[in-house]
Design an enzyme around this catalytic site. Sequence first.
Site, PDB file in Angstrom:
ATOM      1  N   TYR A  92     -51.020   0.984  53.615  1.00  0.00           N
ATOM      2  CA  TYR A  92     -50.240   0.376  54.705  1.00  0.00           C
ATOM      3  C   TYR A  92     -49.358   1.387  55.427  1.00  0.00           C
ATOM      4  O   TYR A  92     -48.724   1.055  56.426  1.00  0.00           O
ATOM      5  CB  TYR A  92     -49.350  -0.743  54.159  1.00  0.00           C
ATOM      6  CG  TYR A  92     -50.127  -1.890  53.586  1.00  0.00           C
ATOM      7  CD1 TYR A  92     -50.752  -2.808  54.414  1.00  0.00           C
ATOM      8  CD2 TYR A  92     -50.241  -2.047  52.210  1.00  0.00           C
ATOM      9  CE1 TYR A  92     -51.470  -3.869  53.882  1.00  0.00           C
ATOM     10  CE2 TYR A  92     -50.953  -3.102  51.667  1.00  0.00           C
ATOM     11  CZ  TYR A  92     -51.569  -4.009  52.513  1.00  0.00           C
ATOM     12  OH  TYR A  92     -52.276  -5.050  51.990  1.00  0.00           O
ATOM     13  N   ASN A 151     -43.969 -10.507  53.309  1.00  0.00           N
ATOM     14  CA  ASN A 151     -43.634 -11.926  53.230  1.00  0.00           C
ATOM     15  C   ASN A 151     -42.692 -12.267  52.081  1.00  0.00           C
ATOM     16  O   ASN A 151     -42.212 -13.384  51.995  1.00  0.00           O
ATOM     17  CB  ASN A 151     -44.914 -12.761  53.102  1.00  0.00           C
ATOM     18  CG  ASN A 151     -45.849 -12.555  54.261  1.00  0.00           C
ATOM     19  OD1 ASN A 151     -45.509 -11.923  55.259  1.00  0.00           O
ATOM     20  ND2 ASN A 151     -47.047 -13.079  54.139  1.00  0.00           N
ATOM     21  N   HIS A 168     -47.300  -2.791  61.187  1.00  0.00           N
ATOM     22  CA  HIS A 168     -46.425  -3.680  60.427  1.00  0.00           C
ATOM     23  C   HIS A 168     -45.388  -2.895  59.624  1.00  0.00           C
ATOM     24  O   HIS A 168     -44.379  -3.461  59.205  1.00  0.00           O
ATOM     25  CB  HIS A 168     -47.286  -4.531  59.491  1.00  0.00           C
ATOM     26  CG  HIS A 168     -46.808  -5.934  59.284  1.00  0.00           C
ATOM     27  ND1 HIS A 168     -46.028  -6.636  60.179  1.00  0.00           N
ATOM     28  CD2 HIS A 168     -47.027  -6.795  58.256  1.00  0.00           C
ATOM     29  CE1 HIS A 168     -45.789  -7.845  59.723  1.00  0.00           C
ATOM     30  NE2 HIS A 168     -46.388  -7.971  58.547  1.00  0.00           N
TER      31      HIS A 168
END
Length: 175
Positions: free
Chosen positions: A14, A67, A19
């Site tokens: 990531y 999240n 993001h």
Amino acid sequence: MKLIVGLGNPGVSYRKTRHNVGRELVETLAGEFKASWKQTLTLRCRWAEVHRDKVSFLVAVPELFMNESGEAVGRLAAHFKIDFKSELLVVVDDAALPFGRLRLRSSGSDGGHRGLRSIESALGSRDYARLRVGIAPTQPVEEPLEKYVLRPFRMEEERKLAEVLRRGRESCNLW
């Protein structure tokens, strides 16, 4: 003491995705001041104390997925006795803002961002500062937003990213 938290997902896969721009900004802010990262399993994050002139503040990046960020932010705020209404700044990506645009606000809604929603749930409030970093596509994309935000920046965006991060660090310092 003030706390600046950069949201993103942990792990190498990531690292350079849209993001993770909040996480990347906070990591470069810590690097600018040569801060030493500490890993605390109970806090579910990496964190560092930064010393600038006569001011000290904390920076952190949750070691949880986006999240679930609220768990780490809630633990940090409790552990360091952070008054989140005046001492917390969350740096996050925003797919509704044009690429590179920054928006600093003292409070607000989650705007559909699940990381901010998680933090609001953990703190029981929307009253904390957030710096949103625009990642909206400059040209139409034909994939769901959930996939778009997990893609790396395009070449032309990558060339501009250093300047965006510099302006973001400046915004953090002003805050």
